[in-house]
Structure formats: structure tokens, C-alpha cells
Design a protein around this motif. Structure first.
Motif, PDB file in Angstrom:
ATOM      1  N   SER A 107       6.511  -2.446 -39.378  1.00 24.02           N
ATOM      2  CA  SER A 107       5.507  -1.825 -38.517  1.00 24.02           C
ATOM      3  C   SER A 107       4.565  -2.933 -37.726  1.00 24.02           C
ATOM      4  N   GLN A 111       6.459  -1.886 -31.331  1.00 17.58           N
ATOM      5  CA  GLN A 111       6.349  -0.619 -31.541  1.00 17.58           C
ATOM      6  C   GLN A 111       7.722  -0.108 -31.376  1.00 17.58           C
ATOM      7  N   ALA A 114       9.869  -1.874 -33.946  1.00 16.46           N
ATOM      8  CA  ALA A 114       9.589  -1.468 -35.363  1.00 16.46           C
ATOM      9  C   ALA A 114      10.249  -0.001 -35.772  1.00 16.46           C
ATOM     10  N   ASN A 115       9.991   1.071 -34.685  1.00 19.47           N
ATOM     11  CA  ASN A 115      10.552   2.252 -34.824  1.00 19.47           C
ATOM     12  C   ASN A 115      12.080   2.167 -35.268  1.00 19.47           C
ATOM     13  N   THR A 118      12.877   0.646 -38.439  1.00 17.66           N
ATOM     14  CA  THR A 118      12.332   1.410 -39.929  1.00 17.66           C
ATOM     15  C   THR A 118      13.386   2.681 -39.722  1.00 17.66           C
TER      16      THR A 118
END
Length: 159
Positions: A107, A111, A114-115, A118
Motif C-alpha cells: 500500500s 496507488q 499498489a492496487n 495487491t
């Protein structure tokens, strides 16, 4: 067989699990690199096993008492569950849930990245199962390439 047999049952520490993960990732890539569809299932199975080893290494680091060779007699239900996740389970999504530092680390990236990472990790953890080793379905080598590429990308976040 000698005591150095690969079939000897050993409890591994986090460092040893990472070593095993690297070796099995090499094995998975060797299968993928054949370019043969009949090797795709093996490559994908080993790829998921790599993630399992790396997540279990994280689990051992977070809960050092897990390195004990014995089931957690007299411990809480939660501790018994953790021990089971480490030594009996292959439920990657459940193991991932016990090591939140992994997704916290992701995270901290930009962004969108990270998204994406993840989601990729969670997808692998939700989809992969040891039952792949018994599957009569044949994946194709392109599926294996894509799967191992995802694992290569996320495994650095699991070390």
C-alpha cells in the motif's frame, strides 16, 4: 535412504523457506521454459507453492513461537489456528490475512501500482490450491507464463 534424503521431514525456519521458494521458482520456470503445454500444470502448481513458502516465512517471522516443533498444547484457539496454518494448511488467503505487513508494504507504493499488485497477490492466494496437483484439466503454457510472471512480480514483496 540416507539422512540427507529429500524425503526427510524437517521443520524449516523463515530463511530456509525462502531458499526452498527460490529453488521451486527455478523449477517452475524450467517447466515453463520447455514451452510444452503438458508442463504447464506443474509450473503453475510450483508457482503457487512458492507463494505458500514465502507467506509461511512471513508467518514464522511474525509469530516466532511457531518454530517450535510441537503443536501448541494449552495455547489459545487462535494460536492453534496459526500453528495449523503454518504446518497443516495450504489456504494462502487465510495465511495472507495473518501477515498484514505484506499488504501494508504494498500500500506504500503509488496507488495504481499498489492496487494492481495487491489484487494480483490476493487473486493468486484465492485461486491457487494444492488440489492443482490432482487436476485432470490441462492448463496451457501461456497460462503458466502469465501466472509465473505475476508471481515473479509479487515475490519480491514477500521476501
Amino acid at each position: 535412504m540416507s539422512k540427507s534424503s529429500i524425503f526427510k521431514k524437517n521443520r524449516l525456519d523463515a530463511k530456509q523457506l525462502r531458499t526452498v521458494a527460490e529453488r521451486r521458482f527455478g523449477d517452475a520456470n524450467a517447466l515453463r521454459d520447455t514451452g510444452l503445454n503438458p508442463r504447464a500444470n506443474g509450473a503453475m502448481y510450483l508457482g503457487g507453492f512458492v507463494v505458500e513458502c514465502l507467506l509461511k516465512a512471513k508467518l514464522l517471522e511474525r509469530f516466532p513461537w511457531l518454530e517450535n516443533d510441537h503443536p501448541p498444547q494449552g495455547r489459545s484457539k487462535e494460536d492453534s489456528h496459526l500453528w495449523s496454518l503454518c504446518y497443516r494448511s495450504h489456504a494462502l488467503d487465510e495465511i495472507l490475512a495473518k501477515v498484514p505487513a505484506v499488504t501494508e508494504k504494498l500500500s506504500q507504493l503509488e496507488q495504481r501500482e499498489a492496487n494492481r499488485l495487491t489484487q494480483s497477490l490476493k487473486s493468486i492466494c484465492a485461486d491457487w490450491t494444492i488440489f492443482a496437483r490432482y487436476s485432470t484439466h490441462n492448463a496451457n503454457i501461456n497460462d503458466a507464463r502469465a501466472f509465473l510472471d505475476k508471481i515473479k512480480e509479487i515475490k519480491k514483496w514477500l521476501t
